[in-house]
Structure formats: C-alpha cells, structure tokens
Scaffold this motif. Structure first.
Motif, short mmCIF file in Angstrom:
data_model
loop_
_atom_site.label_atom_id
_atom_site.label_comp_id
_atom_site.label_asym_id
_atom_site.label_seq_id
_atom_site.Cartn_x
_atom_site.Cartn_y
_atom_site.Cartn_z
N PHE A 59 3.18 -4.02 5.88
CA PHE A 59 3.67 -3.26 4.73
C PHE A 59 3.00 -1.89 4.75
O PHE A 59 1.99 -1.67 5.39
CB PHE A 59 3.33 -3.96 3.41
CG PHE A 59 1.93 -3.68 2.92
CD1 PHE A 59 1.67 -2.60 2.08
CD2 PHE A 59 0.87 -4.47 3.31
CE1 PHE A 59 0.37 -2.32 1.65
CE2 PHE A 59 -0.42 -4.21 2.89
CZ PHE A 59 -0.67 -3.13 2.05
N ARG A 60 3.60 -0.96 4.03
CA ARG A 60 2.93 0.31 3.75
C ARG A 60 3.54 0.94 2.52
O ARG A 60 4.70 0.67 2.16
CB ARG A 60 3.03 1.27 4.94
CG ARG A 60 4.40 1.78 5.28
CD ARG A 60 4.34 2.64 6.53
NE ARG A 60 5.62 3.21 6.88
CZ ARG A 60 6.07 4.38 6.45
NH1 ARG A 60 5.33 5.10 5.61
NH2 ARG A 60 7.24 4.83 6.82
N MET A 61 2.73 1.76 1.85
CA MET A 61 3.23 2.47 0.68
C MET A 61 2.61 3.86 0.62
O MET A 61 1.51 4.09 1.11
CB MET A 61 2.93 1.70 -0.61
CG MET A 61 1.48 1.56 -0.97
SD MET A 61 1.28 0.68 -2.54
CE MET A 61 -0.51 0.68 -2.68
N GLN A 62 3.34 4.77 0.02
CA GLN A 62 2.88 6.13 -0.23
C GLN A 62 3.02 6.42 -1.72
O GLN A 62 4.12 6.39 -2.27
CB GLN A 62 3.74 7.15 0.55
CG GLN A 62 3.58 7.08 2.05
CD GLN A 62 4.49 8.07 2.77
OE1 GLN A 62 5.39 8.65 2.16
NE2 GLN A 62 4.28 8.25 4.05
N ASN A 63 1.90 6.69 -2.37
CA ASN A 63 1.88 7.08 -3.79
C ASN A 63 1.49 8.54 -3.88
O ASN A 63 0.50 8.96 -3.26
CB ASN A 63 0.89 6.23 -4.57
CG ASN A 63 1.33 4.78 -4.68
OD1 ASN A 63 2.45 4.44 -4.35
ND2 ASN A 63 0.44 3.93 -5.16
#
Length: 405
Positions: A59-63
């Motif tokens: 998974f990966r996320m950018q906030n």
C-alpha cells in the motif's frame, strides 16, 4: 484487425523462442517491465508451500496540505489525500505467469463520479508471460511505455507531482497487448525495446466498441551501463551512483480515432481525432547528483472538434509541445534539494483557447526510508501567457508526506 492479430502472433512467437529458465522468488519482489514501482523492502507476501502461487500486497498513501494564491491575490488552503493505493502482484502455477493489480481510492485518483460512467478504481489489471529475464508479454490494462516521468511511479518522484507537460501530453494507461525485450547490463552499453498495441481509449472504458486503436514503440539506451538498483525507475540519486550513468530514450505513439482530448485522458471529443505523440528523455546520475530533461509533443492535423448538433459548441485535442529540466542533489543526511523548470507552448490552432505556461519549482525532500517514507515541501510559481497578451501569475506552497510498503 489483421495487423492487430499479426502483431499479437509475433509477440507470442518471439517469446516461444526464448530460453527457458527458472526464476528465484525468495525476495518476494516481482519486477515487471510496465510496472516500475519503487519498492523499499518486500511488502507483505505469501507463497504456497508447493510454490504453485505467490501473493504479495503493498500500500501507499500521500497526504498533503497546500497554500495557494492566484493572480488576483485570492488565498486558499487545500488539504487532501492525494493518493491512496493498494497493489497486489505474484504468480499462479509458475513464476513465468505473473499478475499485477493496482487499485486507487483517493478522490483525485478516482475522479468525479458521473451518471452512467464507471468509478475509476482500477488502475492496473494485467497478466504477464515472462519466459526469461529478457522477454515478456503483457495483456490487460496498465501504463503504456511512455515518457520517463510518467512511467515512474508517483511514489518515486522528488517533487509532489509530475510536471505540467506530463499532465497535458502523457499517454497514461490503456488496455491491450505489450511486448518487451530487456537487455540491461551493469557496466556495458545496454538497451530496452518496448511496444504496445492498445485500444487508445484509456482505462476502465465500457462504451460501445469502435475501430480506433493505438500503437506505441519505445527505445531505451544505457551508454554507460544500467543504473544501480533500477535507478531509472526513481528520481534522485538516493543510491549515490559510484560511476556516471546515462539514460536516453525515445517514444513514438499514434492514437487512431481517439475519443478523448488527450488520447487516453481528458474530456470526450465531439468527433474522433487521430493524434501522434513524441517523447524524448535524458537522465544522468552520479554521486548524489541527478539531472533529467524531457521533450513532449502532441500533434493532430485537425485538432478542433465541432458538436454535430450545435455548431456553436466545440472542443479540441490538446496539441503543443513542452520541455522539462530538473536538477537535484542529495546530501549524506538524506536531505535533497530539487529545482525544476517547465516550459509549455500550445499550437496556434488552440492558442486562443488556452495559454502557454512556464512553471518554476524549488523543493526540499527528506528521505526517512528512501522513497517509501519521505517528507516533501515545495514552492511553485507559474506564469500563464494568453492569446490577447494578458499574463497571469499564480503560486503555491505545499507540504506532503508519503508512506508505503
């Protein structure tokens, strides 16, 4: 149709002549030519006791938070989850038969929900046959072999987003066949050949079939040998190349009877148009320094599309060209300074409808665990030049955190 079937037969026949070898799966990491995701570590994986299948999840996320100010001095704040993605890959039956799936959930990835249209959750859903380390054939939906920055994962960027030229001219994802011959060597002249035959309509399309199609061909050259740890697949010299490394690549793409203003992206055209794209990239890395330059171009003989039911309504293929220049240096403490300049000029056919652009960006990135966990901040200033002589300026300051496995 006959040409399409002949090309598919060619891919399959070439693969059948390739040498049969076994692959090591002990590192739980599937390297696929059309999916150059940056990986730090191995994700979370399962392999059956009899080694009949492998399943790996990441998974990966950018906030991010952004402060914006436009030409009239209006101020605004924006906070969003820019990207939130799950990736699954592995093999079934034999490591030569691979699969890759990527799903997106952030609003900026999915896009606006429209009546009667698909929700764009699926980014990649593709099968591979890889008889050895050189040859592979893919069938399904994934990125086309386009320009360097677009093919790279958005999680492997030095700045928080790709350039304005990538936003306007890239060829993105599509459904179809792809074939690859990879011949990278550590310290010797190397090259890769990549091709694709696809629908030309972009991702997750369920509209009526048509007779349009897209052809893509790409050549990658490594005059000084391959980059360390697949260094062409991530920006910045985070591995600090001990010897200079150089990548030169070129792409030609022809989209016949395209439905959308940007080929695989954009709004639906009032009438189908044929368009061609050319991309040229250069990348250099050495001892913490990294330089990238890119030329992008899209042309169409008749870019204006008129509504057949109302001659006062029209839209157009986004035709024009642009250049990107990006330079960075990473210090020993993993702090990196990045500068980028982008210049974009639209063709005269559409200049009265959309401006030329210049964009200046200065960024600072702190790598905690390489590209998998990093803090990014940047200041961007743009200059928009209109057909009537007006010039408008906007700027923003952004902070972003990227994390993933």
């Amino acid at each position: 149709m006959k040409k399409f079937l002949l090309l598919i037969a060619f891919f399959i026949s070439m693969s059948s002549f390739a040498q049969d070898v076994k692959f090591s799966t002990k590192d739980n990491d599937i390297k696929l030519a059309s999916l150059p995701y940056y990986n730090y570590g191995r994700g979370l994986g399962l392999t059956s006791p009899d080694s009949i299948f492998q399943f790996n999840i990441r998974f990966r996320m950018q906030n991010r938070m952004t402060y914006l100010q436009d030409d009239e001095g209006e101020e605004a704040f924006e906070g969003q989850i820019r990207r939130l993605r799950l990736r699954f890959d592995g093999y079934v039956g034999n490591p030569k038969f691979l699969y890759a799936i990527q799903l997106s959930f952030a609003p900026g990835d999915v896009g606006p929900v429209q009546d009667g249209e698909n929700i764009n959750i699926i980014r990649d859903a593709v099968l591979f046959y890889r008889p050895n380390k050189h040859w592979s054939v893919a069938f399904g939906q994934t990125k086309l072999p386009g320009n360097r920055q677009r093919v790279n994962s958005s999680g492997a960027l030095e700045l928080t987003d790709r350039s304005i030229n990538n936003a306007r001219f890239n060829i993105d994802r599509d459904f179809g066949w792809q074939g690859f011959f990879l011949n990278e060597k550590k310290d010797k002249f190397s090259y890769n050949l990549k091709t694709a035959v696809s629908t030309g309509n972009g991702r997750n399309v369920t509209k009526n079939p048509d007779d349009g199609f897209a052809l893509t061909g790409k050549v990658e050259l490594f005059p000084l040998g391959a980059f360390t740890k697949d260094g062409t697949n991530f920006e910045g010299d985070i591995v600090r190349e001990q010897k200079p490394k150089l990548l030169l690549s070129g792409v030609f793409h022809r989209n016949v009877k395209a439905r959308l203003t940007q080929g695989q992206l954009g709004a639906e055209l009032y009438e189908k148009k044929t368009m061609e794209s050319v991309f040229v990239d250069a990348m250099v890395k050495y001892n913490g320094w990294a330089f990238m330059s890119a030329y992008m171009n899209r042309t169409s003989n008749d870019p204006i599309a008129v509504n057949p039911d109302d001659a006062t309504q029209f839209n157009y293929v986004y035709v024009g060209h642009g250049m990107d220049y990006q330079l960075s240096y990473i210090f020993l403490n993993k702090l990196e300074v990045i500068g980028r300049f982008s210049n974009q000029k639209v063709n005269d056919d559409i200049y009265m409808f959309t401006p030329n652009s210049k964009v200046y960006t200065l960024g600072l990135t702190k790598y905690i665990w390489e590209h998998a966990f990093k803090l990014q901040t940047e200041v961007t200033y743009d200059e928009l030049s209109y057909f009537n002589g007006d010039v408008k300026n906007n700027w923003f300051v952004r902070f972003q955190i990227e994390i993933g496995i």
